[in-house]
Structures are given as C-alpha cells and as structure tokens.
Design an enzyme around this catalytic site. Sequence first.
Site, PDB file in Angstrom:
ATOM      1  N   SER A  54       0.593  -1.274  -0.089  1.00 18.82           N
ATOM      2  CA  SER A  54       0.087  -0.056   0.186  1.00 18.82           C
ATOM      3  C   SER A  54       0.746   1.352  -0.041  1.00 18.82           C
ATOM      4  O   SER A  54       0.279   2.475  -0.181  1.00 18.82           O
ATOM      5  CB  SER A  54      -0.844  -0.151   1.388  1.00 18.82           C
ATOM      6  OG  SER A  54      -0.077   0.142   2.393  1.00 18.82           O
ATOM      7  N   CYS A  55       2.133   1.228   0.085  1.00 26.06           N
ATOM      8  CA  CYS A  55       2.999   2.459   0.163  1.00 26.06           C
ATOM      9  C   CYS A  55       3.912   2.530  -0.916  1.00 26.06           C
ATOM     10  O   CYS A  55       3.925   3.415  -1.626  1.00 26.06           O
ATOM     11  CB  CYS A  55       3.777   2.185   1.324  1.00 26.06           C
ATOM     12  SG  CYS A  55       2.816   2.142   2.748  1.00 26.06           S
ATOM     13  N   PHE A  56       4.777   1.935  -1.156  1.00 29.61           N
ATOM     14  CA  PHE A  56       5.694   2.198  -2.172  1.00 29.61           C
ATOM     15  C   PHE A  56       5.299   2.407  -3.583  1.00 29.61           C
ATOM     16  O   PHE A  56       5.917   3.660  -4.036  1.00 29.61           O
ATOM     17  CB  PHE A  56       6.897   0.976  -2.295  1.00 29.61           C
ATOM     18  CG  PHE A  56       7.961   0.768  -1.192  1.00 29.61           C
ATOM     19  CD1 PHE A  56       7.866   1.745   0.068  1.00 29.61           C
ATOM     20  CD2 PHE A  56       8.848  -0.479  -1.155  1.00 29.61           C
ATOM     21  CE1 PHE A  56       8.801   1.315   1.115  1.00 29.61           C
ATOM     22  CE2 PHE A  56       9.673  -0.361  -0.138  1.00 29.61           C
ATOM     23  CZ  PHE A  56       9.521   0.444   0.833  1.00 29.61           C
ATOM     24  N   ASP A  66       3.263   5.934  -3.193  1.00 31.93           N
ATOM     25  CA  ASP A  66       4.233   6.959  -2.629  1.00 31.93           C
ATOM     26  C   ASP A  66       5.285   7.557  -3.798  1.00 31.93           C
ATOM     27  O   ASP A  66       5.556   8.718  -3.815  1.00 31.93           O
ATOM     28  CB  ASP A  66       4.762   6.631  -1.578  1.00 31.93           C
ATOM     29  CG  ASP A  66       3.809   6.328  -0.261  1.00 31.93           C
ATOM     30  OD1 ASP A  66       2.687   6.773  -0.346  1.00 31.93           O
ATOM     31  OD2 ASP A  66       4.098   5.920   1.022  1.00 31.93           O
TER      32      ASP A  66
END
Length: 440
Positions: free
Chosen positions: A260-262, A265
């Site tokens: 859900s991040c890299f 983002d």
Amino acid sequence: MVDLYKNKISVIGLGVVGLTTAVGFALKGHRVIGIDIDPEKVMKIAQGMSPIYEKGLGEALKKSRIHAAIDFEQILDSDISFLCCGTPSNGDGSIDLRYMKGATEQLAEVLKKKKTPHLVVVRSTVVPGTTEDRIIPYFKDLAEVGICVNPEFLREGTALEDFMSPSRIVIGESEPRWGDILLDLYDDFVCPVLRTNLRTAEMIKYASNAFLATKLSFINEIGNISKKLGIDVYEVATAMGYDKRIGSEFLRAGIGFGGSCFPKDVAALVARAEETGYIPKILKEVLQLNREQPLRMLELLRKHIPELRGKTIGLLGLAFKPDTDDVRESRAIPIIEALVKEGAKVRAYDPWAMPNFQKLFPQIEYTSAQEVLASDATLIVTEWDEFNCLDYSNSIVIDGRRVDSAQKARICEGVCWEGNNNVGKEKPADLMASLDRIRI
Ligand SMILES: NC(=O)c1ccc[n+]([C@@H]2O[C@H](COP(=O)([O-])OP(=O)(O)OC[C@H]3O[C@@H](n4cnc5c(N)ncnc54)[C@H](O)[C@@H]3O)[C@@H](O)[C@H]2O)c1
C-alpha cells in the site's frame, strides 16, 4: 475520580496505521478513542477483534481496551487527534486526498465545540505542502488548534513492533509549542527525534520510501543483468551488503515491490515533482522497472511451457509480502491478469491472503499448497516461511522470491538467478553450496 491515563488521544482512520497507532498508544498508558467510517470495522475492533492480520496486533488489541466508534463527537473527549486515513493514488499517480479531506472536515466541525486546546497530527503519508495548503485552512478560525506532521515508518508484518520501537520519530510542527506536546507524548520511546517544519516532515517520509523502492528496483536490475550473464545476484548482493554505505537490507532481487505504500508513494512524489515542472527521471524508471519485473516470470515460464492456454499454473503466495494479508499492489495481480489473458487455468494458495484476494479474483481456484504444486508449473510470488518446507521435487517452479528449498524442484528457474534449470542433469551442487555459504 482521578484520571489514571497519561493523555487522551483520538485516532481517525483505523487501518494498518491507525489501528497500530491506537493500540500502541493504549499499551503505553494513554486513553485512546478510535474513529472510523466503516461500521463493520468499528464493530470488530470494539469487540477486541483485529480486522487485519498483523503479528501480535490481535492479542495487543484485546489487552489495550481502546474505545472504537463511528461518531466524530467522541473526539471531544480527547486532546490530540491523529489523522490516519488512507491516501491512495488517482489514476495519474497523484495523491488522492478525498479521505483526508472528509476526515479533516468532520474533525474541524467537531473541534468548533471544543473549549480547550487541541493538537491535530497528520500521520498519513501526504505529499509535501499538503498540510499547509489542504489541512490547515480547515482550522484557521480555531485559535487553540495546533498542527503537526508525524509520519509513520512502520513495516506491515511487524507493524506494532515497529511502532513500539521506531527507528526515528519525526515531528513536523506549525509552532514549537505544538511540537513540544508531541515530544512529551513520545517521552518514553527510545530513538532519535527530529523536529522540522511541516513540509520537511512530509518529504522525509516520501524520500525514505522512494529510496527503499529505488534500492529494490536497482537490485532487480542488477539481478536481470546477472541472470543474462550466469551470475548469482544473491552472492553479489551479499558481498555488496557488507559495505556500510550500502547496507544489506532491501537487496533481495525478485519480482518487485507491491503493498500500500511504495508504488503509490513513489508515483505521488513523481506527480508532485512534475507539478513543480521537474521531471524525476530516476523515480519514473524505478516504477517502470517494477511494472515489468513480475511479467518476467511469464517469460521464464514460457521457456518450459511455450503454450499456456489450457495449462494449470499454480501460485504460491498472494499477499504483497509475507506475514500480512494485505494484497494491495501485490505482484500476484499482474501475474494472474497475464495468465488469465493467455488462457491458463490459475490456482493459488496463501496462508492468510486468500479471502482478500478472492474479492479481486473470484474466478481462480483457491486451494492447498500441495494442490498448487501439482499444477503444470508453480510460480512462487511471496516468500512465506512455510514455503521453504514444501516438497518441490515433482514440480516445475519459477521462483520470484528465492525460496531455498525450491532449488530441489524437478526444474527451478529463478527470476534473477539461474536456479537449477538443467533438465536431465545433476542438481548443481556448487550452487547449493554457495547458497549455504551466503546465508548470514
Ligand atoms: N500501510 C502501511 O504500511 C503504511 C505505513 C506507513 C504509512 N502509511 C500511510 O498511512 C496512511 C494510512 O494507511 P493504511 O494502510 O492504514 O490505510 P487503510 O486504507 O488501511 O486505512 C485507512 C482507514 O481510514 C478509514 N477512513 C477513511 N475515511 C475516513 C474518515 N473520513 N473518517 C474516519 N476514517 C476514515 C478507512 O475506513 C480505513 O479504515 C496512508 O497515508 C499510508 O500511506 C501506511
């Protein structure tokens, strides 16, 4: 009656970050109210059941006695609010602030009724400038509301542990007096604390994730080159990692990063940079390489099974990484899409992520690891520990994650390394010995 709690905290958004923050502060002796718009989630948490699979979080939640609600008015009984809503991507990669906007609007409305000072802490990952331009304006008429940015650096799979023992705490502050409150709250955490302005704190989070994503795409690129040259990238990476300037973490070559991040983002930072007129070339390539990397498994698969139509292909692992049931941006998604498009029958096993994955792909078969290994070929997509204990001896395996025992398969082909792709020959004793050597 004497209030035994140190501080009264509210946490808005009870996903991975919010629930961990809520439980973590409650374990530290603070009174915590958790707010979420999802009534099902709130009900589960109120009953002491974690809606997500995270090591230790379920047991800690039972102990923590946090109060969960959908009613924003409950925030009036707190002095510090952490905003932990999701910040997904828009179609063009830019940050989608709709959940932050919704929560901030409701929070500001409630805080109009508050008679005592209140600190609002942005814990979600938001692109530099967001707090100043998009959050603060909601509170501009409320004199006694302060704002801080306090990014979360936890890793899914070890979320609570990371919250309790962070590598560093970053406090971005609108004014030092508000940062002081946050500093007090983190009084008993042992780690460096850095105090910055708001947009620097926001950038620290993006720079950290973008660096880690770059390191992964870098080693995958070295892996792709190594494979062409018959070199074992894991030996290369092990030796590189001894250099303190490089470090050994995030050098596991494979099929790329999800979660859900890299991906979101890095994409949001690219979009934010482009808004300023700057084209971030490295970051764009990091994402492009990461999009291509999982599809390399199919190229390798076709070497052994040229026509995939009608063949049964098994996947071991659906979560974006081990020890979580999170399937957001899992590398299994583009792989299954491509297999289905080519007419293959797909069956899959994951110890925790099958229910979540089933919502995305109801049409594939969910089964046991043994059944997966009985497929025409098996792709290893997530490196769960238990996959190291399977019997691969009768299978054709394309390994995307370097699971050691998969080397014992009838045929094993590594995505960035050779594996034992030597039909009819002895298993490469040299390679097995060198794998033992590099295990540190
Ligand atoms: N997941 C991670 O590993 C991780 C790590 C560090 C930082 N972050 C960042 O933290 C933020 C949250 O991530 P997450 O993975 O916990 O997200 P998530 O999507 O799992 O959870 C977000 C929660 O917010 C709730 N929500 C949405 N709108 C709301 C509103 N108006 N009021 C109350 N609740 C609302 C949703 O129902 C959901 O439960 C994101 O910005 C993310 O980038 C995530």
